[in-house]
Design an enzyme around this catalytic site. Sequence first.
Site, PDB file in Angstrom:
ATOM      1  N   ASP A  96      48.588   8.367 -56.868  1.00 18.39           N
ATOM      2  CA  ASP A  96      48.816   7.455 -55.783  1.00 18.39           C
ATOM      3  C   ASP A  96      48.943   7.562 -54.679  1.00 18.39           C
ATOM      4  O   ASP A  96      50.800   7.244 -54.947  1.00 18.39           O
ATOM      5  CB  ASP A  96      49.352   6.092 -56.752  1.00 18.39           C
ATOM      6  CG  ASP A  96      47.828   4.802 -56.138  1.00 18.39           C
ATOM      7  OD1 ASP A  96      48.254   4.106 -55.463  1.00 18.39           O
ATOM      8  OD2 ASP A  96      48.017   4.046 -57.873  1.00 18.39           O
ATOM      9  N   ASP A 197      46.848   3.530 -51.578  1.00 20.11           N
ATOM     10  CA  ASP A 197      46.379   2.246 -52.250  1.00 20.11           C
ATOM     11  C   ASP A 197      46.042   1.000 -51.218  1.00 20.11           C
ATOM     12  O   ASP A 197      46.651   1.113 -50.006  1.00 20.11           O
ATOM     13  CB  ASP A 197      48.239   1.943 -52.544  1.00 20.11           C
ATOM     14  CG  ASP A 197      48.643   0.853 -53.190  1.00 20.11           C
ATOM     15  OD1 ASP A 197      47.602   0.390 -53.641  1.00 20.11           O
ATOM     16  OD2 ASP A 197      49.759  -0.100 -52.422  1.00 20.11           O
ATOM     17  N   GLU A 248      41.307   1.590 -52.339  1.00 16.90           N
ATOM     18  CA  GLU A 248      41.469   0.465 -52.834  1.00 16.90           C
ATOM     19  C   GLU A 248      41.553  -0.437 -51.220  1.00 16.90           C
ATOM     20  O   GLU A 248      42.405  -0.047 -50.584  1.00 16.90           O
ATOM     21  CB  GLU A 248      42.960   0.081 -53.607  1.00 16.90           C
ATOM     22  CG  GLU A 248      42.907  -1.067 -53.716  1.00 16.90           C
ATOM     23  CD  GLU A 248      44.377  -1.502 -53.863  1.00 16.90           C
ATOM     24  OE1 GLU A 248      44.727  -2.518 -55.142  1.00 16.90           O
ATOM     25  OE2 GLU A 248      45.407  -1.424 -53.745  1.00 16.90           O
ATOM     26  N   HIS A 322      46.153  -1.982 -63.339  1.00 15.67           N
ATOM     27  CA  HIS A 322      47.369  -2.339 -63.661  1.00 15.67           C
ATOM     28  C   HIS A 322      47.522  -4.181 -62.689  1.00 15.67           C
ATOM     29  O   HIS A 322      48.701  -4.061 -62.961  1.00 15.67           O
ATOM     30  CB  HIS A 322      48.402  -1.725 -62.838  1.00 15.67           C
ATOM     31  CG  HIS A 322      48.110  -0.990 -61.326  1.00 15.67           C
ATOM     32  ND1 HIS A 322      46.945  -0.652 -60.873  1.00 15.67           N
ATOM     33  CD2 HIS A 322      48.883  -1.171 -60.976  1.00 15.67           C
ATOM     34  CE1 HIS A 322      47.381  -0.361 -59.790  1.00 15.67           C
ATOM     35  NE2 HIS A 322      48.200  -0.811 -59.542  1.00 15.67           N
ATOM     36  N   ASP A 323      46.779  -4.147 -61.849  1.00 15.57           N
ATOM     37  CA  ASP A 323      46.453  -5.854 -61.436  1.00 15.57           C
ATOM     38  C   ASP A 323      46.035  -6.590 -61.926  1.00 15.57           C
ATOM     39  O   ASP A 323      45.666  -7.567 -61.485  1.00 15.57           O
ATOM     40  CB  ASP A 323      46.751  -5.678 -59.921  1.00 15.57           C
ATOM     41  CG  ASP A 323      47.241  -4.535 -59.432  1.00 15.57           C
ATOM     42  OD1 ASP A 323      48.484  -4.512 -58.813  1.00 15.57           O
ATOM     43  OD2 ASP A 323      46.456  -4.110 -57.865  1.00 15.57           O
TER      44      ASP A 323
END
Length: 550
Positions: A96, A197, A248, A322-323
Amino acid sequence: MTDFRKSTVYQIYPKSFYDSNGDGLGDLRGIMEKLDYIKELGADYIWMTPFFLSPQKDNGYDVEDYYRIDPRYGTMEDFEELSAEAEKRGIRLMLDMVFNHTSDRHEWFRKALEGDEKYRNFYIWKKGKEPGVPPTNWESKFGGSAWQYVEKFDEYYLHLFDVSQPDLNWDNPQVREEIRKVVRFWMGKGVKGFRFDVINLISKGDFLDDHEGDGRRFYTDGPHIHQYLQELNRETFGKDAEIITVGEMSSTSMENCYQYASEDGKELSMVFSFHHLKVDFMGNEKWVLVPYDFRKLKEILFSWQKGMAEHRAWNAVFWCNHDQPRVVSRFGSEGKYWKESAKMLGTAIHCLRGTPYIYQGEELGMTNPGFTDISQYRDVESLNHFRILQEKGLTEQDAYRILQVHSRDNSRTPMQWTGQANGGFTEGEPWMEVTKNCSYINAEAELADGDSVFRHYQKLVRLRKEYDVISMGDVKPLAEEHPQVFAYERTWKDEELLVVNNFYGRETVWSSGLDTAGFEKLLGNYEDGCPENGTFRLRPFETMVLFRRK
Ligand code: GLC
């Protein structure tokens, strides 16, 4: 080369996955110990959220040094061993990369603060409009102004996220060269996947006040974004055909995604977009309580499926990360139909066109924890908004109700391995409380049960490998007007697939008008049950996957 259309990615949040040394935090060796579990599920890639050196203000999305592993998670030797062990099992690692910003503890930012011009130009500085007034009215995604004043320069720096996460200046060629070095370094370690990200925020446009909102239109999918991605691709990962990438994309548009994730491979392999996960927001406002809009959910999923296919671009398909809150709590049921709804949601997403992502614990049907006290929360965004909501006049109780639904901590509770203390996650004191229902929602119990949510996900992963119609077929939306049913047809050569899902805890009938003769059921969440003459009688949260050869 692994065909990413047939692959499934498993996402790990290292801090909450498995603690191998009893300090209450998950670590790289913990992941290593659980590789056989991931192998059993059948995943091809593991995406690990950042484990680079970091002060952890945003759990590792604030990187202090891209070349070092945070000692909380282990060492470079641990990483190398993990990589080798994964490879032995045919699993590849996806890292990531956080390149929109660094931590304020990164050497570049520290030098910038010292006044070193070279490094000041690594970040984005502007004069205030007048004393005490930031350059623009843009808002940080975590609440408050996106600008931080530094007296020494009488200037502000931009931080779209936390104040400790200054945005990098991608218009500076030296920044882009440094970023390329980082990617090459990890390629040199044999990494075969990258997640980038919030990568569509790196190219900033005009620095103007936004009279309609929070400023996002000035920096989302910005003026040079495609140029910067193509350059990164050409100079780094594009040189290795085995590497897969996912970007993302925050608040993006479909038109931009056609290009980001085009089959021509000039930018990225695929994209995450989030419009389907805003159906329980009010516009862009997440910190409210509104029931989710099922019709909108279908409409968005279908329009992305169609648009991306028509433009020969590839989606990442997912409910959880995870968000995001846990999907079974969000669109399914935590109660009577917990298992049925967890399986249905998995099926609905995994049979779409795109590469599916499973977030740790989703394959067990993990739920939101239902925290009732602020001391149980950890995330900077949640802590900020708990305060902001009360400043806006909400009671503490109302603020809790919103956090219980929308907090990013909902997905960050430790992985539930067993029904024992702390869900078998750690021998020590976990950094965050384990959800109570680990007594019955846990990996040990589900591995022992042939009918578990885990076993269902395992079948979904396998079906994608076995049936070209799932990995490659065209998609046709069905039942578009139905108030409870999400259904679609996939076709590929002589293969036909029907995927039918009831999104509610009550029965429903759907008269499809389809010729359903000759279909066999590949997967479902009730034992029997098939359509009769095109009529589907669906039980609560029922799902079925039907297949036939023409
Ligand atoms: C992404 C990450 C999120 C992080 C943010 C800033 O949205 O998924 O966890 O807080 O970027 O890096």
